[in-house]
Design a protein around this motif. Structure first.
Motif, PDB file in Angstrom:
ATOM      1  N   GLY A  71       0.808  -1.205   0.000  1.00 22.94           N
ATOM      2  CA  GLY A  71       0.000   0.000   0.000  1.00 22.94           C
ATOM      3  C   GLY A  71       0.847   1.263   0.000  1.00 22.94           C
ATOM      4  N   VAL A  72       0.341   2.292  -0.649  1.00 22.88           N
ATOM      5  CA  VAL A  72       0.959   3.610  -0.644  1.00 22.88           C
ATOM      6  C   VAL A  72       0.096   4.515   0.225  1.00 22.88           C
ATOM      7  CG1 VAL A  72       1.684   5.570  -2.049  1.00 22.88           C
ATOM      8  CG2 VAL A  72       1.837   3.256  -2.966  1.00 22.88           C
ATOM      9  N   PHE A  73       0.704   5.205   1.176  1.00 24.01           N
ATOM     10  CA  PHE A  73      -0.055   6.054   2.086  1.00 24.01           C
ATOM     11  C   PHE A  73      -0.706   7.215   1.341  1.00 24.01           C
ATOM     12  CE2 PHE A  73       2.735   4.838   5.944  1.00 24.01           C
ATOM     13  CZ  PHE A  73       1.955   3.714   6.136  1.00 24.01           C
ATOM     14  N   LEU A  74      -1.931   7.533   1.728  1.00 24.15           N
ATOM     15  CA  LEU A  74      -2.651   8.678   1.205  1.00 24.15           C
ATOM     16  C   LEU A  74      -2.903   9.672   2.324  1.00 24.15           C
ATOM     17  CD1 LEU A  74      -5.443   6.996  -0.970  1.00 24.15           C
ATOM     18  CD2 LEU A  74      -3.110   7.541  -1.611  1.00 24.15           C
ATOM     19  N   HIS A  75      -3.131  10.916   1.941  1.00 21.67           N
ATOM     20  CA  HIS A  75      -3.423  11.957   2.927  1.00 21.67           C
ATOM     21  C   HIS A  75      -4.841  12.491   2.790  1.00 21.67           C
ATOM     22  CE1 HIS A  75       0.771  11.701   3.854  1.00 21.67           C
ATOM     23  NE2 HIS A  75       1.062  11.926   2.593  1.00 21.67           N
ATOM     24  N   CYS A  76      -5.451  12.257   1.628  1.00 16.51           N
ATOM     25  CA  CYS A  76      -6.881  12.544   1.527  1.00 16.51           C
ATOM     26  C   CYS A  76      -7.520  11.345   0.849  1.00 16.51           C
ATOM     27  CB  CYS A  76      -7.154  13.814   0.730  1.00 16.51           C
ATOM     28  SG  CYS A  76      -6.836  13.703  -1.028  1.00 16.51           S
ATOM     29  N   SER A  77      -8.711  10.995   1.291  1.00 14.35           N
ATOM     30  CA  SER A  77      -9.418   9.891   0.669  1.00 14.35           C
ATOM     31  C   SER A  77      -9.990  10.388  -0.644  1.00 14.35           C
ATOM     32  CB  SER A  77     -10.538   9.408   1.585  1.00 14.35           C
ATOM     33  OG  SER A  77     -11.308   8.429   0.958  1.00 14.35           O
ATOM     34  N   GLN A  78      -9.623   9.761  -1.748  1.00 13.79           N
ATOM     35  CA  GLN A  78     -10.111  10.201  -3.037  1.00 13.79           C
ATOM     36  C   GLN A  78     -11.631  10.093  -3.106  1.00 13.79           C
ATOM     37  OE1 GLN A  78      -8.459  12.088  -4.696  1.00 13.79           O
ATOM     38  NE2 GLN A  78      -7.282  11.106  -6.284  1.00 13.79           N
ATOM     39  N   THR A  79     -12.216  10.683  -4.129  1.00 11.23           N
ATOM     40  CA  THR A  79     -13.665  10.759  -4.227  1.00 11.23           C
ATOM     41  C   THR A  79     -14.327   9.414  -3.966  1.00 11.23           C
ATOM     42  OG1 THR A  79     -13.539  12.610  -5.755  1.00 11.23           O
ATOM     43  CG2 THR A  79     -15.571  11.366  -5.750  1.00 11.23           C
ATOM     44  N   LEU A 127     -11.926  13.411   6.083  1.00 14.61           N
ATOM     45  CA  LEU A 127     -11.840  11.999   6.446  1.00 14.61           C
ATOM     46  C   LEU A 127     -10.389  11.579   6.616  1.00 14.61           C
ATOM     47  CD1 LEU A 127     -13.123   9.219   6.871  1.00 14.61           C
ATOM     48  CD2 LEU A 127     -12.953   8.857   4.402  1.00 14.61           C
ATOM     49  N   GLY A 128      -9.519  12.047   5.698  1.00  8.32           N
ATOM     50  CA  GLY A 128      -8.109  11.682   5.796  1.00  8.32           C
ATOM     51  C   GLY A 128      -7.478  12.149   7.089  1.00  8.32           C
ATOM     52  N   LEU A 129      -7.736  13.401   7.466  1.00 10.08           N
ATOM     53  CA  LEU A 129      -7.174  13.921   8.715  1.00 10.08           C
ATOM     54  C   LEU A 129      -7.716  13.149   9.912  1.00 10.08           C
ATOM     55  CD1 LEU A 129      -7.266  17.785   8.113  1.00 10.08           C
ATOM     56  CD2 LEU A 129      -5.362  16.213   7.788  1.00 10.08           C
ATOM     57  N   ARG A 145     -13.820  14.783  18.125  1.00 15.14           N
ATOM     58  CA  ARG A 145     -12.352  14.745  18.175  1.00 15.14           C
ATOM     59  C   ARG A 145     -11.863  14.568  19.608  1.00 15.14           C
ATOM     60  NH1 ARG A 145      -7.965  19.364  16.113  1.00 15.14           N
ATOM     61  NH2 ARG A 145      -6.180  18.359  17.122  1.00 15.14           N
ATOM     62  N   LYS A 146     -12.502  15.274  20.531  1.00 11.04           N
ATOM     63  CA  LYS A 146     -12.121  15.158  21.942  1.00 11.04           C
ATOM     64  C   LYS A 146     -12.428  13.768  22.474  1.00 11.04           C
ATOM     65  CE  LYS A 146     -12.919  17.373  26.439  1.00 11.04           C
ATOM     66  NZ  LYS A 146     -13.669  18.449  27.148  1.00 11.04           N
ATOM     67  N   LYS A 147     -13.584  13.242  22.118  1.00 11.35           N
ATOM     68  CA  LYS A 147     -13.989  11.913  22.572  1.00 11.35           C
ATOM     69  C   LYS A 147     -13.039  10.836  22.077  1.00 11.35           C
ATOM     70  CE  LYS A 147     -17.779   8.589  22.052  1.00 11.35           C
ATOM     71  NZ  LYS A 147     -19.126   8.368  21.444  1.00 11.35           N
ATOM     72  N   LEU A 148     -12.579  10.971  20.841  1.00 13.16           N
ATOM     73  CA  LEU A 148     -11.689   9.965  20.246  1.00 13.16           C
ATOM     74  C   LEU A 148     -10.236  10.145  20.674  1.00 13.16           C
ATOM     75  CD1 LEU A 148     -13.158   9.927  16.616  1.00 13.16           C
ATOM     76  CD2 LEU A 148     -13.519   8.220  18.411  1.00 13.16           C
ATOM     77  N   ASN A 149      -9.964  11.228  21.393  1.00 14.81           N
ATOM     78  CA  ASN A 149      -8.606  11.500  21.877  1.00 14.81           C
ATOM     79  C   ASN A 149      -7.610  11.532  20.717  1.00 14.81           C
ATOM     80  OD1 ASN A 149      -6.694  12.067  23.878  1.00 14.81           O
ATOM     81  ND2 ASN A 149      -6.184   9.896  24.142  1.00 14.81           N
ATOM     82  N   CYS A 150      -7.971  12.301  19.692  1.00 13.59           N
ATOM     83  CA  CYS A 150      -7.167  12.342  18.464  1.00 13.59           C
ATOM     84  C   CYS A 150      -5.926  13.211  18.649  1.00 13.59           C
ATOM     85  CB  CYS A 150      -8.010  12.886  17.313  1.00 13.59           C
ATOM     86  SG  CYS A 150      -9.509  11.929  17.011  1.00 13.59           S
ATOM     87  N   LYS A 151      -4.914  12.908  17.848  1.00  9.87           N
ATOM     88  CA  LYS A 151      -3.658  13.645  17.905  1.00  9.87           C
ATOM     89  C   LYS A 151      -3.824  15.031  17.280  1.00  9.87           C
ATOM     90  CE  LYS A 151      -0.562   9.611  17.777  1.00  9.87           C
ATOM     91  NZ  LYS A 151      -1.600   8.538  17.788  1.00  9.87           N
ATOM     92  N   SER A 152      -2.838  15.883  17.522  1.00  5.17           N
ATOM     93  CA  SER A 152      -2.872  17.252  17.014  1.00  5.17           C
ATOM     94  C   SER A 152      -2.497  17.293  15.542  1.00  5.17           C
ATOM     95  CB  SER A 152      -1.892  18.122  17.803  1.00  5.17           C
ATOM     96  OG  SER A 152      -0.555  17.736  17.517  1.00  5.17           O
ATOM     97  N   PHE A 153      -2.842  18.398  14.893  1.00  7.71           N
ATOM     98  CA  PHE A 153      -2.427  18.576  13.512  1.00  7.71           C
ATOM     99  C   PHE A 153      -0.920  18.774  13.428  1.00  7.71           C
ATOM    100  CE2 PHE A 153      -1.820  20.808   9.481  1.00  7.71           C
ATOM    101  CZ  PHE A 153      -2.573  20.017   8.634  1.00  7.71           C
ATOM    102  N   ASP A 154      -0.321  19.308  14.456  1.00  2.30           N
ATOM    103  CA  ASP A 154       1.132  19.441  14.492  1.00  2.30           C
ATOM    104  C   ASP A 154       1.781  18.065  14.415  1.00  2.30           C
ATOM    105  OD1 ASP A 154       3.507  21.248  14.922  1.00  2.30           O
ATOM    106  OD2 ASP A 154       3.757  19.910  16.642  1.00  2.30           O
ATOM    107  N   TRP A 155       1.227  17.103  15.149  1.00  3.73           N
ATOM    108  CA  TRP A 155       1.729  15.712  15.062  1.00  3.73           C
ATOM    109  C   TRP A 155       1.565  15.196  13.645  1.00  3.73           C
ATOM    110  CZ3 TRP A 155      -0.946  11.486  13.345  1.00  3.73           C
ATOM    111  CH2 TRP A 155      -0.288  10.258  13.457  1.00  3.73           C
ATOM    112  N   TYR A 156       0.386  15.443  13.047  1.00  5.38           N
ATOM    113  CA  TYR A 156       0.101  14.939  11.706  1.00  5.38           C
ATOM    114  C   TYR A 156       1.086  15.490  10.682  1.00  5.38           C
ATOM    115  CZ  TYR A 156      -2.228  14.618   7.182  1.00  5.38           C
ATOM    116  OH  TYR A 156      -2.502  14.397   5.855  1.00  5.38           O
TER     117      TYR A 156
END
Length: 492
Positions: free
Chosen positions: A228-236, A266-268, A347-358
């Motif tokens: 697999g090749v990593f994607l950053h946005c899910s295509q249409t 969705l990708g983020l 986002r808070k409920k899922l305890n998601c990482k920051s955009f800085d991390w991303y």
């Protein structure tokens, strides 16, 4: 055998050119092509001999459409039935986003009955009672699906041989992976298939998806092209595990309008909340391009709104880059992007990482311009109805032109650095080299020559033209100011 319904399905009197204008592709030809037409197998040779387990998750395929040509929809259905193992294909879900075409009502229902007579219970349809847009159509299809895995696709596609097995096998290995196939291109005029190279998908700060070269590490593993090749946005079109990972983090943001931004959102969310997105080179789907989109001429309106919605929820302090890319004021942009409180709670409920991390760990190619302090159109106080413009292309001579604020007048890649050097995107550097510029209401001076960028009357071609001359005290303003944003340590 296998011929699609012919032109009698269309309103009487429509000529081939009329059909092309109505749909954006050659419907006259599509209506005369077999529904089960063969298409070239574009997989790598090693993909064709790769073996997959028989015991794989079941699959629901969702086809989204709005006023699509009937022959296009039927060809998509036929390709899915013919090229997906029957023990894996649980259902095909059609989602009609309030089409007005008469043939997509009773006649389509008849066609569904015909398919179900041969394949009991395989097809079902969800019809919106008003136009809700692409994002909500995908959500409707996902909610109506009952298989282990859901593939959400445009209705103007033809799946290729062996498309489903690599996707289902990879998801069986890792439930947190969202998968995209490789999308080849079907020409809108002659319906010939053009093989597309495998590429990674990224996005820019306006949140438009774009293709990027594959990372070097992928080429080191080309002996196994199923990697697999990593994607950053899910295509249409997208695929993903049903009621597993997407059930945990949600499918798409239902607050999105019409089109655009939902793929990046969705990708983020997938990356920041514990998953990953991949494209699988052994899974190929042919996607019909349109010469034009007849149902919405200016996609930028919805895209801009949706982009701000994504930025406000997922991008933290980096959200200002999106405002910069769309040339919007950071405060009071005048765009109603809707209520995002529930998305922030998710986002808070899922305890998601920051955009800085991303941006540092997942997508370092997305470079933030942390020193930006001014952006937008640039005007001289002598006449604020004209703006600095790129001028004729090709060329290297900027001009003054009536202000329209489109891309040629917006300093999209220009910014004032900590050393107060003004870097301009449309060839003003040929005038200025590195200029001294004291924010708003000031002169613009070349530090070496001590001459200023100014405007003079020009009766030949336009009222004013740009010159470098001895400074007379003319002042300039740039449309937007970012204040102290570039000093924030979090973005360094």
């Amino acid at each position: 055998r296998g011929l699609a319904p012919t032109s009698y399905l269309h309103p009487p009197g429509l000529l081939p050119h009329d059909l092309f204008t109505k749909y954006g592709y050659n419907v006259y030809l599509s209506d005369r092509l077999p529904l089960d037409r063969p298409i070239p197998d574009t997989r790598y040779p090693s993909c064709k001999v790769k073996k997959y387990p028989h015991d794989l998750p079941t699959l629901s395929v969702v086809l989204i459409f709005f006023n699509e040509a009937m022959s296009i929809i039927l060809r998509a259905i036929t390709s899915i039935i013919n090229r997906t193992p029957s023990h894996l294909l649980k259902e095909i879900v059609l989602v009609d986003d309030y089409s007005s075409n008469e043939d997509l009502k009773g006649y389509l229902d008849e066609q569904i009955k015909n398919y179900n007579a041969k394949h009991p219970g395989l097809l079902k349809i969800v019809r919106h009672q008003k136009r809700e847009g692409l994002t909500q159509a995908r959500i409707s299809g996902w909610e109506a699906s009952t298989a282990d895995v859901v593939a959400i696709l445009d209705a103007h596609i033809e799946v290729n041989v062996g498309w489903a097995e690599p996707i289902l096998s990879r998801i069986k290995e890792d439930r947190t992976v969202i998968i995209s196939p490789v999308f080849d291109n079907v020409h809108f005029d002659d319906f010939e298939l053009l093989e597309y190279a495998v590429s990674a998908d990224g996005f820019d700060w306006a949140l438009w998806c774009l293709y990027e070269p594959l990372p070097k590490e992928w080429y080191a593993c080309t002996s196994d092209p199923s990697l697999g090749v990593f994607l950053h946005c899910s295509q249409t079109p997208m695929t993903g595990p049903f009621q597993v990972f997407l059930g945990e983090i949600g499918v798409l943001d239902g607050g999105m309008h019409i089109y655009g931004g939902e793929n990046v959102e969705l990708g983020l969310r997938v990356w920041q909340c514990g998953g990953q997105i991949e494209v699988l080179p052994c899974a190929r789907v042919a996607h019909l391009e349109r010469a034009h989109k007849p149902y919405m001429l200016d996609l930028s309106i919805a895209m801009r709104r949706n982009a701000l919605r994504v930025a406000e929820v997922w991008m933290d302090d980096y959200k200002y880059m999106v405002y910069f890319a769309w040339n919007l004021p950071i405060e009071n942009p005048g765009i109603d992007y809707g209520d995002v409180s529930s998305r922030k709670e998710l986002r808070k409920k899922l305890n998601c990482k920051s955009f800085d991390w991303y941006i540092k760990n997942v997508y370092p190619n997305l470079i933030p311009l942390t020193t930006v302090v001014v952006y937008g159109t640039m005007k001289n106080t002598l006449n604020e109805n004209i703006c600095v413009d790129q001028g004729p292309v090709p060329g290297n001579t900027p001009i003054m032109y009536d202000c329209h604020a489109y891309s040629s007048q917006v300093l999209k890649t220009s910014y004032l650095t900590a050393t107060r050097n003004l870097l301009l995107s449309f060839a003003l550097d040929s005038f200025l080299s590195h200029a001294s510029f004291v924010l708003q209401g000031s002169s613009v001076m070349n530090k070496k020559t001590k001459r200023c960028l100014e405007i003079v009357m020009d009766n030949l071609s336009s009222p004013y033209r740009l010159v470098m001359q001895n400074c007379t005290g003319q002042k300039w303003n740039v449309q937007h100011t970012v204040k102290d944003w570039g000093k924030r340590s979090a973005l360094r």
